[in-house]
Design a protein around this motif. Structure first.
Motif, PDB file in Angstrom:
ATOM      1  N   LYS A  51       0.724  -1.044   0.036  1.00  0.00           N
ATOM      2  CA  LYS A  51      -0.123  -0.132  -0.040  1.00  0.00           C
ATOM      3  C   LYS A  51       0.782   1.521  -0.050  1.00  0.00           C
ATOM      4  O   LYS A  51       0.555   2.237   0.563  1.00  0.00           O
ATOM      5  CB  LYS A  51      -0.988   0.037   1.078  1.00  0.00           C
ATOM      6  CG  LYS A  51      -1.806  -1.068   1.265  1.00  0.00           C
ATOM      7  CD  LYS A  51      -2.829  -1.369   0.279  1.00  0.00           C
ATOM      8  CE  LYS A  51      -3.821  -2.355   0.475  1.00  0.00           C
ATOM      9  NZ  LYS A  51      -3.994  -3.169  -0.607  1.00  0.00           N
ATOM     10  N   VAL A  52       1.891   1.327  -0.784  1.00  0.00           N
ATOM     11  CA  VAL A  52       2.864   2.263  -0.796  1.00  0.00           C
ATOM     12  C   VAL A  52       2.651   2.757  -2.457  1.00  0.00           C
ATOM     13  O   VAL A  52       2.870   1.876  -3.170  1.00  0.00           O
ATOM     14  CB  VAL A  52       4.114   2.002  -0.619  1.00  0.00           C
ATOM     15  CG1 VAL A  52       5.123   1.291  -1.163  1.00  0.00           C
ATOM     16  CG2 VAL A  52       5.134   3.437  -0.571  1.00  0.00           C
ATOM     17  N   ARG A  56       6.327   7.286  -4.103  1.00  0.00           N
ATOM     18  CA  ARG A  56       6.989   7.755  -2.734  1.00  0.00           C
ATOM     19  C   ARG A  56       8.116   6.474  -2.658  1.00  0.00           C
ATOM     20  O   ARG A  56       8.622   6.390  -1.644  1.00  0.00           O
ATOM     21  CB  ARG A  56       6.095   7.171  -1.625  1.00  0.00           C
ATOM     22  CG  ARG A  56       4.832   8.558  -1.592  1.00  0.00           C
ATOM     23  CD  ARG A  56       4.229   8.527  -0.436  1.00  0.00           C
ATOM     24  NE  ARG A  56       4.827   8.459   0.619  1.00  0.00           N
ATOM     25  CZ  ARG A  56       4.646   7.485   1.687  1.00  0.00           C
ATOM     26  NH1 ARG A  56       3.735   6.431   1.647  1.00  0.00           N
ATOM     27  NH2 ARG A  56       5.441   7.683   2.541  1.00  0.00           N
ATOM     28  N   THR A  57       8.552   5.858  -3.882  1.00  0.00           N
ATOM     29  CA  THR A  57       9.387   4.824  -3.852  1.00  0.00           C
ATOM     30  C   THR A  57      10.686   5.211  -4.706  1.00  0.00           C
ATOM     31  O   THR A  57      10.207   5.497  -6.024  1.00  0.00           O
ATOM     32  CB  THR A  57       8.939   3.510  -3.985  1.00  0.00           C
ATOM     33  OG1 THR A  57       7.558   3.321  -3.119  1.00  0.00           O
ATOM     34  CG2 THR A  57       9.501   2.317  -3.800  1.00  0.00           C
ATOM     35  N   ILE A  58      11.775   4.753  -4.606  1.00  0.00           N
ATOM     36  CA  ILE A  58      12.795   4.512  -5.372  1.00  0.00           C
ATOM     37  C   ILE A  58      12.923   3.176  -6.011  1.00  0.00           C
ATOM     38  O   ILE A  58      13.181   2.252  -5.121  1.00  0.00           O
ATOM     39  CB  ILE A  58      14.117   5.146  -4.951  1.00  0.00           C
ATOM     40  CG1 ILE A  58      14.135   6.447  -4.515  1.00  0.00           C
ATOM     41  CG2 ILE A  58      15.349   4.962  -5.872  1.00  0.00           C
ATOM     42  CD1 ILE A  58      15.194   6.998  -3.874  1.00  0.00           C
ATOM     43  N   ILE A  59      12.875   3.074  -7.431  1.00  0.00           N
ATOM     44  CA  ILE A  59      12.779   1.828  -7.888  1.00  0.00           C
ATOM     45  C   ILE A  59      13.894   1.814  -8.836  1.00  0.00           C
ATOM     46  O   ILE A  59      13.922   2.676 -10.015  1.00  0.00           O
ATOM     47  CB  ILE A  59      11.442   1.103  -8.660  1.00  0.00           C
ATOM     48  CG1 ILE A  59      10.521   1.301  -7.362  1.00  0.00           C
ATOM     49  CG2 ILE A  59      11.782  -0.150  -9.130  1.00  0.00           C
ATOM     50  CD1 ILE A  59       9.182   0.941  -8.092  1.00  0.00           C
ATOM     51  N   MET A  60      14.864   0.964  -9.023  1.00  0.00           N
ATOM     52  CA  MET A  60      16.112   1.169  -9.870  1.00  0.00           C
ATOM     53  C   MET A  60      16.492  -0.046 -10.549  1.00  0.00           C
ATOM     54  O   MET A  60      16.545  -1.135  -9.777  1.00  0.00           O
ATOM     55  CB  MET A  60      17.218   1.868  -9.252  1.00  0.00           C
ATOM     56  CG  MET A  60      17.178   3.205  -8.717  1.00  0.00           C
ATOM     57  SD  MET A  60      18.622   3.737  -7.539  1.00  0.00           S
ATOM     58  CE  MET A  60      19.875   3.752  -8.880  1.00  0.00           C
ATOM     59  N   ASP A  61      16.575  -0.120 -11.991  1.00  0.00           N
ATOM     60  CA  ASP A  61      17.096  -1.146 -12.822  1.00  0.00           C
ATOM     61  C   ASP A  61      18.569  -0.951 -12.656  1.00  0.00           C
ATOM     62  O   ASP A  61      19.084   0.124 -13.425  1.00  0.00           O
ATOM     63  CB  ASP A  61      16.405  -0.822 -14.225  1.00  0.00           C
ATOM     64  CG  ASP A  61      17.033  -1.968 -15.140  1.00  0.00           C
ATOM     65  OD1 ASP A  61      18.206  -2.531 -14.607  1.00  0.00           O
ATOM     66  OD2 ASP A  61      16.370  -2.166 -16.200  1.00  0.00           O
ATOM     67  N   TYR A  80      14.691   1.155   3.993  1.00  0.00           N
ATOM     68  CA  TYR A  80      14.262  -0.224   3.781  1.00  0.00           C
ATOM     69  C   TYR A  80      14.838  -0.515   2.227  1.00  0.00           C
ATOM     70  O   TYR A  80      14.520   0.147   1.411  1.00  0.00           O
ATOM     71  CB  TYR A  80      12.804  -0.406   3.555  1.00  0.00           C
ATOM     72  CG  TYR A  80      12.118  -0.237   4.919  1.00  0.00           C
ATOM     73  CD1 TYR A  80      12.423  -0.938   6.006  1.00  0.00           C
ATOM     74  CD2 TYR A  80      11.629   1.278   5.023  1.00  0.00           C
ATOM     75  CE1 TYR A  80      11.673  -0.529   7.241  1.00  0.00           C
ATOM     76  CE2 TYR A  80      10.883   1.353   6.284  1.00  0.00           C
ATOM     77  CZ  TYR A  80      11.169   0.648   7.638  1.00  0.00           C
ATOM     78  OH  TYR A  80      10.621   1.135   8.529  1.00  0.00           O
ATOM     79  N   LEU A  81      15.624  -1.458   1.987  1.00  0.00           N
ATOM     80  CA  LEU A  81      16.176  -1.820   0.727  1.00  0.00           C
ATOM     81  C   LEU A  81      15.806  -3.270   0.348  1.00  0.00           C
ATOM     82  O   LEU A  81      16.191  -4.145   0.999  1.00  0.00           O
ATOM     83  CB  LEU A  81      17.980  -1.534   0.813  1.00  0.00           C
ATOM     84  CG  LEU A  81      18.534  -2.194  -0.591  1.00  0.00           C
ATOM     85  CD1 LEU A  81      18.167  -1.171  -1.485  1.00  0.00           C
ATOM     86  CD2 LEU A  81      20.116  -2.145  -0.002  1.00  0.00           C
ATOM     87  N   MET A  82      15.239  -3.472  -0.734  1.00  0.00           N
ATOM     88  CA  MET A  82      14.873  -4.624  -1.200  1.00  0.00           C
ATOM     89  C   MET A  82      15.832  -5.116  -2.514  1.00  0.00           C
ATOM     90  O   MET A  82      15.667  -4.201  -3.498  1.00  0.00           O
ATOM     91  CB  MET A  82      13.259  -4.706  -1.693  1.00  0.00           C
ATOM     92  CG  MET A  82      12.655  -4.659  -0.526  1.00  0.00           C
ATOM     93  SD  MET A  82      10.868  -5.009  -0.673  1.00  0.00           S
ATOM     94  CE  MET A  82      10.454  -5.392  -2.339  1.00  0.00           C
ATOM     95  N   MET A 139       3.878  -1.635   8.179  1.00  0.00           N
ATOM     96  CA  MET A 139       3.051  -0.984   7.210  1.00  0.00           C
ATOM     97  C   MET A 139       1.839  -0.170   7.849  1.00  0.00           C
ATOM     98  O   MET A 139       1.465  -0.714   9.055  1.00  0.00           O
ATOM     99  CB  MET A 139       2.556  -2.062   6.109  1.00  0.00           C
ATOM    100  CG  MET A 139       3.779  -2.653   5.343  1.00  0.00           C
ATOM    101  SD  MET A 139       3.258  -3.875   4.045  1.00  0.00           S
ATOM    102  CE  MET A 139       3.827  -5.387   5.012  1.00  0.00           C
ATOM    103  N   PRO A 140       1.248   0.525   7.140  1.00  0.00           N
ATOM    104  CA  PRO A 140       1.478   1.252   5.808  1.00  0.00           C
ATOM    105  C   PRO A 140       2.854   2.168   5.983  1.00  0.00           C
ATOM    106  O   PRO A 140       3.131   2.713   7.212  1.00  0.00           O
ATOM    107  CB  PRO A 140       0.401   2.125   5.398  1.00  0.00           C
ATOM    108  CG  PRO A 140      -0.092   2.543   6.764  1.00  0.00           C
ATOM    109  CD  PRO A 140       0.219   1.363   7.675  1.00  0.00           C
ATOM    110  N   LEU A 141       3.864   2.205   4.961  1.00  0.00           N
ATOM    111  CA  LEU A 141       4.823   3.133   4.905  1.00  0.00           C
ATOM    112  C   LEU A 141       4.307   4.788   4.739  1.00  0.00           C
ATOM    113  O   LEU A 141       3.486   4.977   4.203  1.00  0.00           O
ATOM    114  CB  LEU A 141       5.782   2.879   3.928  1.00  0.00           C
ATOM    115  CG  LEU A 141       6.558   1.474   3.931  1.00  0.00           C
ATOM    116  CD1 LEU A 141       7.411   1.217   2.920  1.00  0.00           C
ATOM    117  CD2 LEU A 141       7.366   1.605   5.162  1.00  0.00           C
TER     118      LEU A 141
END
Length: 141
Positions: A51-52, A56-61, A80-82, A139-141
């Motif tokens: 539910k984020v 509001r998130t950094i998504i990097m290829d 938080y790092l996934m 959660m939620p973030l």
């Protein structure tokens, strides 16, 4: 998919205005159908599960924009790092985290999972990731 915040040409990270503290790193696939499967899984995980919102998130290829942990943490307050389909060593972290496990580095929780395209067809693998997320990220973030 909405917005991906990625490294720009100067090598700095564009941080979302209302950044949740969550960064997702994955190696994008060169086959368009597989790349679409990757982004779909990440989007569903974040928006439907956690539910984020993506903005509001950094998504990097990391195949398009390689990143090192030391540079990233200097530019962004990562809580938080996934790592999906990457080992911690590939971004310069000298730790071992088993698949679907978590570790804490300073004030950052690192979750390690297999690549999105490997998890996508497996309810078991997605369930294992979800279990670790719910144990490690409030959660939620």
């Amino acid at each position: 998919m909405q917005t991906f915040y990625i490294l720009n040409a100067t090598g700095t990270v564009q941080t979302p205005e209302a950044f949740s503290g969550l960064v997702v790193l994955y190696p994008g696939h060169e086959v368009p159908a597989t790349a679409a499967q990757q982004t779909e899984l990440i989007q569903k995980l974040l928006e439907n599960g956690m539910k984020v919102s993506l903005d509001r998130t950094i998504i990097m290829d990391v195949k398009k924009q390689p990143v090192r942990w030391s540079a990233l943490r200097k530019q962004v307050p990562v809580r938080y790092l996934m790592l999906m389909g990457l080992t911690p060593a590939e971004i310069g972290l000298n730790i071992e985290v088993p698949f679907y496990g978590a570790a804490t580095i300073g004030d950052t929780v690192v979750i390690h999972a297999q690549a999105p395209e490997i998890m996508a067809p497996s309810s078991d693998l997605k369930g294992r990731l979800w279990k670790q997320i719910t144990q490690s990220i409030p959660m939620p973030l």
